[in-house]
Design a protein around this motif. Structure first.
Motif, mmCIF file in Angstrom:
data_model
loop_
_atom_site.group_PDB
_atom_site.id
_atom_site.type_symbol
_atom_site.label_atom_id
_atom_site.label_comp_id
_atom_site.label_asym_id
_atom_site.label_seq_id
_atom_site.Cartn_x
_atom_site.Cartn_y
_atom_site.Cartn_z
ATOM 1 N N GLN A 1 0.825 -1.225 0.000
ATOM 2 C CA GLN A 1 0.000 0.000 0.000
ATOM 3 C C GLN A 1 0.855 1.268 0.000
ATOM 4 O O GLN A 1 0.487 2.273 -0.598
ATOM 5 C CB GLN A 1 -0.939 -0.006 1.204
ATOM 6 N N ARG A 2 2.000 1.199 0.676
ATOM 7 C CA ARG A 2 2.875 2.392 0.701
ATOM 8 C C ARG A 2 3.481 2.682 -0.676
ATOM 9 O O ARG A 2 3.931 3.787 -0.930
ATOM 10 C CB ARG A 2 3.987 2.201 1.733
ATOM 11 N N ARG A 3 3.474 1.685 -1.551
ATOM 12 C CA ARG A 3 4.020 1.883 -2.900
ATOM 13 C C ARG A 3 2.850 2.068 -3.869
ATOM 14 O O ARG A 3 2.567 1.204 -4.710
ATOM 15 C CB ARG A 3 4.892 0.683 -3.283
ATOM 16 N N ALA A 4 2.217 3.207 -3.721
ATOM 17 C CA ALA A 4 0.942 3.427 -4.410
ATOM 18 C C ALA A 4 1.077 3.399 -5.931
ATOM 19 O O ALA A 4 0.135 3.024 -6.642
ATOM 20 C CB ALA A 4 0.355 4.767 -3.974
ATOM 21 N N SER A 5 2.225 3.777 -6.452
ATOM 22 C CA SER A 5 2.348 3.832 -7.915
ATOM 23 C C SER A 5 2.834 2.515 -8.508
ATOM 24 O O SER A 5 2.886 2.363 -9.730
ATOM 25 C CB SER A 5 3.313 4.952 -8.301
ATOM 26 N N THR A 6 3.204 1.579 -7.656
ATOM 27 C CA THR A 6 3.698 0.294 -8.163
ATOM 28 C C THR A 6 2.521 -0.579 -8.599
ATOM 29 O O THR A 6 1.557 -0.747 -7.849
ATOM 30 C CB THR A 6 4.501 -0.442 -7.061
ATOM 31 N N ALA A 7 2.607 -1.117 -9.801
ATOM 32 C CA ALA A 7 1.591 -2.070 -10.253
ATOM 33 C C ALA A 7 1.932 -3.438 -9.664
ATOM 34 O O ALA A 7 3.106 -3.804 -9.586
ATOM 35 C CB ALA A 7 1.589 -2.147 -11.773
ATOM 36 N N VAL A 8 0.898 -4.164 -9.239
ATOM 37 C CA VAL A 8 1.134 -5.439 -8.564
ATOM 38 C C VAL A 8 0.301 -6.537 -9.226
ATOM 39 O O VAL A 8 -0.907 -6.378 -9.401
ATOM 40 C CB VAL A 8 0.769 -5.354 -7.056
ATOM 41 N N LEU A 9 0.955 -7.612 -9.578
ATOM 42 C CA LEU A 9 0.266 -8.790 -10.131
ATOM 43 C C LEU A 9 0.531 -9.955 -9.189
ATOM 44 O O LEU A 9 1.683 -10.355 -8.986
ATOM 45 C CB LEU A 9 0.799 -9.093 -11.535
ATOM 46 N N ILE A 10 -0.548 -10.495 -8.612
ATOM 47 C CA ILE A 10 -0.413 -11.537 -7.596
ATOM 48 C C ILE A 10 -1.105 -12.818 -8.042
ATOM 49 O O ILE A 10 -2.287 -12.797 -8.392
ATOM 50 C CB ILE A 10 -1.063 -11.094 -6.264
ATOM 51 N N ALA A 11 -0.364 -13.906 -8.029
ATOM 52 C CA ALA A 11 -0.987 -15.205 -8.244
ATOM 53 C C ALA A 11 -1.386 -15.742 -6.880
ATOM 54 O O ALA A 11 -0.537 -15.852 -5.985
ATOM 55 C CB ALA A 11 0.000 -16.150 -8.921
ATOM 56 N N THR A 12 -2.651 -16.031 -6.694
ATOM 57 C CA THR A 12 -3.097 -16.450 -5.349
ATOM 58 C C THR A 12 -4.385 -17.275 -5.408
ATOM 59 O O THR A 12 -5.150 -17.195 -6.373
ATOM 60 C CB THR A 12 -3.317 -15.208 -4.452
ATOM 61 N N HIS A 13 -4.577 -18.049 -4.326
ATOM 62 C CA HIS A 13 -5.848 -18.758 -4.138
ATOM 63 C C HIS A 13 -6.650 -18.124 -3.002
ATOM 64 O O HIS A 13 -7.811 -18.456 -2.798
ATOM 65 C CB HIS A 13 -5.601 -20.203 -3.685
ATOM 66 N N LEU A 14 -5.989 -17.273 -2.233
ATOM 67 C CA LEU A 14 -6.560 -16.864 -0.956
ATOM 68 C C LEU A 14 -7.486 -15.658 -1.086
ATOM 69 O O LEU A 14 -7.130 -14.645 -1.697
ATOM 70 C CB LEU A 14 -5.434 -16.531 0.031
ATOM 71 N N ASP A 15 -8.655 -15.770 -0.465
ATOM 72 C CA ASP A 15 -9.655 -14.693 -0.537
ATOM 73 C C ASP A 15 -9.108 -13.386 0.020
ATOM 74 O O ASP A 15 -9.386 -12.307 -0.500
ATOM 75 C CB ASP A 15 -10.925 -15.095 0.236
ATOM 76 N N GLU A 16 -8.329 -13.514 1.103
ATOM 77 C CA GLU A 16 -7.793 -12.299 1.729
ATOM 78 C C GLU A 16 -6.926 -11.509 0.738
ATOM 79 O O GLU A 16 -7.020 -10.286 0.658
ATOM 80 C CB GLU A 16 -6.978 -12.660 2.970
ATOM 81 N N ASP A 17 -6.111 -12.241 -0.011
ATOM 82 C CA ASP A 17 -5.256 -11.578 -1.017
ATOM 83 C C ASP A 17 -6.115 -10.974 -2.128
ATOM 84 O O ASP A 17 -5.881 -9.845 -2.569
ATOM 85 C CB ASP A 17 -4.279 -12.583 -1.650
ATOM 86 N N ILE A 18 -7.098 -11.750 -2.555
ATOM 87 C CA ILE A 18 -7.951 -11.280 -3.663
ATOM 88 C C ILE A 18 -8.701 -10.018 -3.245
ATOM 89 O O ILE A 18 -8.807 -9.054 -4.015
ATOM 90 C CB ILE A 18 -8.932 -12.397 -4.087
ATOM 91 N N ASP A 19 -9.165 -10.006 -1.987
ATOM 92 C CA ASP A 19 -9.914 -8.833 -1.500
ATOM 93 C C ASP A 19 -9.062 -7.571 -1.468
ATOM 94 O O ASP A 19 -9.588 -6.458 -1.536
ATOM 95 C CB ASP A 19 -10.452 -9.113 -0.087
#
Lengths: 210, 274
Positions: free
Chosen positions: A184-202
């Motif tokens: 969150q502190r890196r607001a301008s960074t684009a992030v692509l996350i591979a995940t199964h977890l709802d918490e991450d997806i949310d």
């Protein structure tokens, strides 16, 4: 080579196809990420999440299609310089070295001077509360500790694009909070996350299902 | 790893990072580190006593060496440098494959030439240190006569040898990237080449086909040049020039092959497999 990919996007993926032994693991996949985007890549095991991350990181060459990272082809020196990556492999550190020496090594691979490498590692040590992990030899660290080290490595170069493969899988609640706080502190960074977890997806702006 | 970046000059920060890492990893295996350092003096001692045992036997041409021990000592001293230049990239990359760090390394903005230079760096520094120590031990305690030595010539020949033979090491690294366990095959080939080039016996004692082949091996120029510099103080220039010419041609070529092997591994998707 990059065709009609928008060179102003942080990440542009067009018609990405990757086969292994004749089997298409990823087929005609499209994706665009702009600055600050957070995208969760979702899908069952074997659906190609990690393969997509590897193609973007430049460690696997696509069989077809094109990938642009900040206007550069994926895998090019400039493309790799724009990316911070944490892949799922736990054994991606030098086990005989301490966490600090590992991070210093990867920082200097970014062409940083020894002094600047130390400065960045110290800053991440504070931000992610890594003191104990950096002092320990990696072969004496738990899976969760190594995963935190992997995130720190990905953040070393202030990347325009962060690729995270199941980044919270082995983390305790505190470490998960620190991870998301750092993102969150890196607001301008684009992030692509591979995940199964709802918490991450949310935590992401959108999800892409494979 | 784009083709246009292959021949850019390596960045010092990146190369020195790999050298430092290899030093730290090697130092962490303390017993092996010490054993590797003392192995050479033991080998020197073996040939010292062999030479004393057969002191009265008629000698064949020893390429200017005053004794068989002096002849074989060069084989051991230079062998450390040859081994570091020609084998260590392959073994280093194989270690990276097995420990899983190769993909992490390849994901960083590092050029092929920097990986090659970095992986060669520490083994060569260590080998030059060992070579100097072996020479000192042989000179001070085993009576190796170096009164005629051209030290400038010796350093020039050793550096040119390292450069020429580094290309073989880089090619071995490329082989490891493509076929995984290639370092063993390459290691045996380099050992055979070293032996047949006059490391511990003159090439003139070999059967005809081997003797002829030995005359064209880069290691032969390295041994001849080192012996000339160390025992005669002259006549090393020609060997140094040949080695330098080989390095000039073969190092860029081998780096290009290495970069191609890396691209091939990425196309095959095998960087993370072992």
């Amino acid at each position: 080579m990059l065709g009609d990919l928008d060179s102003t996007s942080v990440l542009g993926v067009r018609q990405l196809t990757r086969t292994f032994g004749g089997r298409a693991v990823v087929e005609n996949f499209d994706l665009t990420l702009e600055r600050g985007d957070r995208v969760a890549l979702c899908g069952p095991n074997g659906s190609g999440k990690t393969t997509i991350l590897r193609c973007v990181a430049g460690t696997v060459t696509p069989t077809g299609g094109a990938i642009s990272v900040c206007g550069h082809p994926a895998g090019s020196l400039e493309g790799r310089a724009a990316i911070g990556v944490s892949l799922s492999q736990e054994r991606s550190f030098y086990l005989r070295l301490s966490g600090r020496n590992n991070l210093l090594f990867f920082a200097r691979l970014r062409n940083l001077s020894p002094r600047e490498a130390w400065r960045r590692v110290d800053a991440l040590e504070q931000e992610l509360e890594l003191k104990a992990i950096l002092a320990e030899r990696v072969d004496r660290c738990s899976t969760g500790m190594v995963q935190q080290l992997s995130l720190a490595r990905a953040l070393l170069a202030d990347p325009a694009l962060l690729l995270l493969d199941e980044p919270t899988r082995s983390l305790d609640a505190g470490a998960r909070e620190r991870l998301w706080g750092a993102v969150q502190r890196r607001a301008s960074t684009a992030v692509l996350i591979a995940t199964h977890l709802d918490e991450d997806i949310d935590r992401c702006d959108r999800r892409v299902d494979l | 790893m784009t083709a246009e970046s292959t021949f850019n000059l390596p960045r010092l920060n990146v190369v020195s990072a790999i050298v430092r890492r290899d030093f730290l990893v090697t130092r962490s295996y303390r017993t092996a580190f010490v054993l590797e350092a003392v192995y050479g003096p033991l080998e020197l001692a073996v040939y010292f006593f062999i030479s004393r045992t057969f002191a009265d036997v008629a000698r064949t041409n020893l390429h200017g060496a005053p004794s068989y021990f002096a002849y074989a000592a060069v084989g051991i001293i230079l062998g450390a440098v040859i081994s570091a230049a020609s084998s260590n990239i392959g073994f280093g990359l194989r270690d990276e494959q097995l420990t899983g760090t190769l993909e992490a390394l390849a994901a960083q903005p590092v050029r092929a030439i920097e990986i090659c230079g970095g992986l060669l760096g520490f083994p060569l520094i260590f080998a030059f240190g060992r070579a100097a120590a072996y020479l000192a031990i042989a000179g001070f305690w085993m009576g190796l006569d170096v009164s005629q030595a051209s030290w400038v010539g010796l350093v020039a020949v050793l550096l040119a040898s390292a450069g020429a033979l580094a290309s073989l090491g880089i090619l071995t690294g490329a082989l490891v990237l493509v076929v995984k366990k290639g370092q063993t095959v390459a290691g045996v080939a380099i050992f055979a080449m070293t032996l047949l080039s006059g490391a511990v016996f003159p090439v003139e004692v070999l059967p005809e086909p081997f003797e002829t082949a030995a005359r064209f091996m880069p290691t032969r120029f390295a041994f001849d040049g080192t012996r000339a510099a160390l025992f005669r103080g002259e006549g090393w220039g020609e060997d140094a020039i040949v080695l330098l010419a080989l390095a000039t041609v073969l190092v860029p070529l081998s780096v290009a092959v290495f970069a191609a092997a890396l691209r091939r591994a990425k196309r095959a998707g095998t960087l993370a497999s072992y």
